[in-house]
Scaffold this motif. Structure first.
Motif, mmCIF file in Angstrom:
data_model
loop_
_atom_site.group_PDB
_atom_site.id
_atom_site.type_symbol
_atom_site.label_atom_id
_atom_site.label_comp_id
_atom_site.label_asym_id
_atom_site.label_seq_id
_atom_site.Cartn_x
_atom_site.Cartn_y
_atom_site.Cartn_z
ATOM 1 N N ALA A 239 0.752 -1.114 7.046
ATOM 2 C CA ALA A 239 0.719 -0.907 8.487
ATOM 3 C C ALA A 239 1.662 -1.883 9.170
ATOM 4 O O ALA A 239 1.686 -3.072 8.846
ATOM 5 N N ASP A 240 2.448 -1.376 10.107
ATOM 6 C CA ASP A 240 3.317 -2.230 10.908
ATOM 7 C C ASP A 240 2.443 -3.101 11.810
ATOM 8 O O ASP A 240 1.626 -2.571 12.566
ATOM 9 N N PRO A 241 2.564 -4.434 11.740
ATOM 10 C CA PRO A 241 1.705 -5.303 12.560
ATOM 11 C C PRO A 241 1.798 -5.014 14.055
ATOM 12 O O PRO A 241 0.816 -5.188 14.787
ATOM 13 N N SER A 242 2.949 -4.570 14.514
ATOM 14 C CA SER A 242 3.126 -4.304 15.941
ATOM 15 C C SER A 242 2.656 -2.911 16.347
ATOM 16 O O SER A 242 2.421 -2.648 17.516
ATOM 17 N N ASN A 243 2.520 -2.008 15.376
ATOM 18 C CA ASN A 243 2.076 -0.638 15.643
ATOM 19 C C ASN A 243 1.398 -0.093 14.389
ATOM 20 O O ASN A 243 2.066 0.394 13.482
ATOM 21 N N PRO A 244 0.062 -0.170 14.312
ATOM 22 C CA PRO A 244 -0.651 0.263 13.101
ATOM 23 C C PRO A 244 -0.422 1.725 12.735
ATOM 24 O O PRO A 244 -0.656 2.106 11.592
ATOM 25 N N MET A 245 0.012 2.542 13.703
ATOM 26 C CA MET A 245 0.263 3.946 13.391
ATOM 27 C C MET A 245 1.538 4.133 12.572
ATOM 28 O O MET A 245 1.741 5.174 11.948
ATOM 29 N N LYS A 246 2.385 3.128 12.548
ATOM 30 C CA LYS A 246 3.635 3.206 11.804
ATOM 31 C C LYS A 246 3.438 2.635 10.408
ATOM 32 O O LYS A 246 2.895 1.548 10.246
ATOM 33 N N ILE A 247 3.892 3.368 9.393
ATOM 34 C CA ILE A 247 3.756 2.941 8.006
ATOM 35 C C ILE A 247 5.107 2.449 7.503
ATOM 36 O O ILE A 247 6.117 3.146 7.598
ATOM 37 N N THR A 248 5.136 1.236 6.980
ATOM 38 C CA THR A 248 6.375 0.660 6.452
ATOM 39 C C THR A 248 6.305 0.580 4.931
ATOM 40 O O THR A 248 5.230 0.515 4.340
ATOM 41 N N ASN A 249 7.494 0.570 4.304
ATOM 42 C CA ASN A 249 7.607 0.485 2.838
ATOM 43 C C ASN A 249 6.709 1.517 2.157
ATOM 44 O O ASN A 249 6.022 1.227 1.171
ATOM 45 N N GLY A 250 6.720 2.731 2.710
ATOM 46 C CA GLY A 250 5.803 3.744 2.223
ATOM 47 C C GLY A 250 6.360 4.596 1.101
ATOM 48 O O GLY A 250 7.562 4.665 0.873
ATOM 49 N N ILE A 251 5.437 5.237 0.390
ATOM 50 C CA ILE A 251 5.791 6.249 -0.600
ATOM 51 C C ILE A 251 5.304 7.594 -0.087
ATOM 52 O O ILE A 251 4.344 7.672 0.685
ATOM 53 N N GLU A 252 5.961 8.666 -0.497
ATOM 54 C CA GLU A 252 5.585 10.013 -0.096
ATOM 55 C C GLU A 252 5.173 10.814 -1.319
ATOM 56 O O GLU A 252 5.845 10.788 -2.350
ATOM 57 N N ILE A 253 4.041 11.523 -1.183
ATOM 58 C CA ILE A 253 3.514 12.353 -2.261
ATOM 59 C C ILE A 253 3.332 13.757 -1.718
ATOM 60 O O ILE A 253 2.710 13.952 -0.676
ATOM 61 N N THR A 254 3.870 14.739 -2.412
ATOM 62 C CA THR A 254 3.801 16.123 -1.929
ATOM 63 C C THR A 254 3.001 17.025 -2.866
ATOM 64 O O THR A 254 2.947 18.232 -2.645
ATOM 65 N N GLU A 255 2.406 16.457 -3.917
ATOM 66 C CA GLU A 255 1.549 17.243 -4.793
ATOM 67 C C GLU A 255 0.197 16.546 -4.909
ATOM 68 O O GLU A 255 0.120 15.324 -5.026
ATOM 69 N N VAL A 256 -0.858 17.330 -4.827
ATOM 70 C CA VAL A 256 -2.201 16.767 -4.848
ATOM 71 C C VAL A 256 -3.116 17.736 -5.584
ATOM 72 O O VAL A 256 -2.965 18.968 -5.478
ATOM 73 N N HIS A 257 -4.055 17.191 -6.343
ATOM 74 C CA HIS A 257 -4.994 18.043 -7.077
ATOM 75 C C HIS A 257 -6.100 18.538 -6.139
ATOM 76 O O HIS A 257 -6.382 19.732 -6.063
ATOM 77 N N ARG A 258 -6.711 17.605 -5.447
ATOM 78 C CA ARG A 258 -7.789 17.974 -4.515
ATOM 79 C C ARG A 258 -7.869 16.933 -3.415
ATOM 80 O O ARG A 258 -7.715 15.743 -3.656
ATOM 81 N N LEU A 259 -8.161 17.414 -2.214
ATOM 82 C CA LEU A 259 -8.242 16.536 -1.053
ATOM 83 C C LEU A 259 -9.408 17.008 -0.197
ATOM 84 O O LEU A 259 -9.579 18.207 0.039
#
Length: 442
Positions: free
Chosen positions: A18-38
């Motif tokens: 979480a960006d300390p100045s804006n928790p809605m912003k994600i820094t140094n993130g990874i992206e996942i586009t496949e999921v088994h179950r959610l």
């Protein structure tokens, strides 16, 4: 020969810091586009919404590394450049890696977007609270209200007569200070009265807001239409009022009603029509007295009511309790059966509907009046069960849906969504809606 278009499931899960100045912003993130179950579970009765996400081992995630521009010895096809406002050229390098138990950390931010055919809708923002790596990699998450579990509430005590939600959250007592949250704009317009609040122990802000649900004051997260991209706001559902037979919530263009057509949008339904005989309906009203103790009365139809007889009463009060053992003041009026003798009328064959007065310190007669009015407005022909719809709408709780079933028009009407369970993965994209309150028939 024409072929029907196939809807393709799409997801985008971003995990990072979480960006300390804006928790809605994600820094140094990874992206996942496949999921088994959610699975995402949210209700207006619970401040903390949850999500569980499981991935097959060997799932590939993608990350973007930002640095200075150096192309030597690298695959230029994976490198893009961008000119910043100050003229500095930066390098964006995409990398891929396999997920394992070291990929996630408790406390990381997570964002979940779901949809069809590349059109994604934001469905969950929160933090990772736990993970395991058995046959599947699974992470457990809580929504952004997780932050309120980490914020110590100040010690304070309100007057005996009670106070308002606005005063506690942002006004005189201001428990949302430095949390990043604020009151939803529609909630702020209302004067929602609550009883006396006394905080003298080590409670978090989340503890206080969750405790209010016992008194039918529901706090939940809702994005304010005027603050797109900002933190979700604290929305508050007012308790049952004397003129309405269901809670009242903030309304804007995002609350619907969303029209759900059974032969298009419904995947499964176990809804049942419940027809209640008004002769065997009773409403139990409860209120908080000035002595900080609850008292209650129960209203039912008078079995000997005759509208042709002058003075015949349509409703009667039974099973009243006392305001205080010390003062021995009876809560019901003088005709309330069982109030003085403590004899209880057997209502085991009745349908009992609860009512919570939003007014603090009212008299027993006032509670009888409110409970009777609630009885008059109570919807006797409602629905039990759940309806499972496809993910076309991506609905949150506390919105309205309009059911349209040509085969069984008795279901048709506008309903308030209490709870939403979102399932996504190899079984498709579904939302299970709990809709116990019928607002109106159509």
């Amino acid at each position: 020969m024409s072929m029907a278009m196939m809807d393709v499931l799409c997801s985008k899960i971003t995990i990072g810091n979480a960006d300390p100045s804006n928790p809605m912003k994600i820094t140094n993130g990874i992206e996942i586009t496949e999921v088994h179950r959610l699975e995402i579970n949210e209700s207006y009765k619970k401040l903390i919404g949850t999500a569980k996400v499981s991935f097959p081992k060997g799932t590939v995630c993608r990350s973007t590394i930002i640095g200075t521009i150096t192309l030597e010895g690298k695959d230029a096809s994976r490198i893009t450049t961008e000119v910043m406002h100050d003229g500095v050229i930066i390098e964006k390098r995409s990398t891929q890696q396999l997920l394992d138990e070291t990929t996630f950390k408790v406390g990381q931010r997570i964002n979940i977007k779901l949809g069809y055919n590349g059109i994604l809708k934001n469905m969950f923002d929160g933090y990772i609270t736990g993970y395991n790596s058995d046959s599947m990699l699974e992470i457990q998450c809580e929504n952004m209200a997780y932050k309120l579990k980490l914020k110590q509430a100040p010690h304070f005590e309100t007057p005996v007569k009670g106070t308002t939600v606005n005063e506690v959250l942002e006004g005189k007592y201001n428990i949302l200070k430095d949390t990043g949250f604020k009151i939803h704009s529609d909630t702020k317009k209302c004067e929602i009265h609550i009883g006396k609040v006394k905080v003298t122990d080590n409670f978090t802000v989340a503890d206080i807001l969750s405790e209010w649900s016992k008194y039918k004051v529901y706090c939940f997260l809702k994005y304010d239409a005027n603050d797109e991209g900002d933190m979700p706001a604290i929305a508050v559902g007012r308790p049952y009022s004397s003129s309405k037979a269901q809670p009242v919530f903030p309304e804007d263009e995002s609350t619907g009603p969303y029209r759900i057509i059974f032969n298009e949008h419904v995947a499964q339904s176990d809804l049942k029509i419940v027809k209640t005989d008004p002769k065997f309906l009773a409403v139990t009203g409860k209120a908080l007295g000035t002595d900080e103790k609850f008292f209650e009365v129960t209203i039912r139809l008078n079995p000997e009511y005759d509208p042709t007889v002058t003075g015949s009463k349509q409703y009667q009060t039974v099973n009243a309790t006392q305001i205080s053992k010390k003062t021995h003041k009876v809560t019901g009026n003088t005709t309330a059966a069982g109030a003085a003798t403590k004899t209880k009328v057997d209502l085991s064959t009745y349908t009992i509907a609860p009512y919570m007065s939003p007014h603090i310190g009212i008299t027993s007669d006032q509670l009888v009046e409110e409970t009777t009015e609630y009885f008059r407005n109570y919807n006797l022909n409602g629905i039990t069960g759940n309806v499972t719809i496809f993910g076309d709408f991506g609905l949150p709780p506390a919105v309205q849906v309009e059911l349209a079933d040509n085969r069984n028009p008795s279901k048709n009407g506008v309903y308030l969504v209490e709870e939403v369970t979102t399932n996504f993965g190899i079984g498709g994209y579904r939302q299970i809606l709990k809709i116990p309150y019928k607002l109106k028939s159509t």
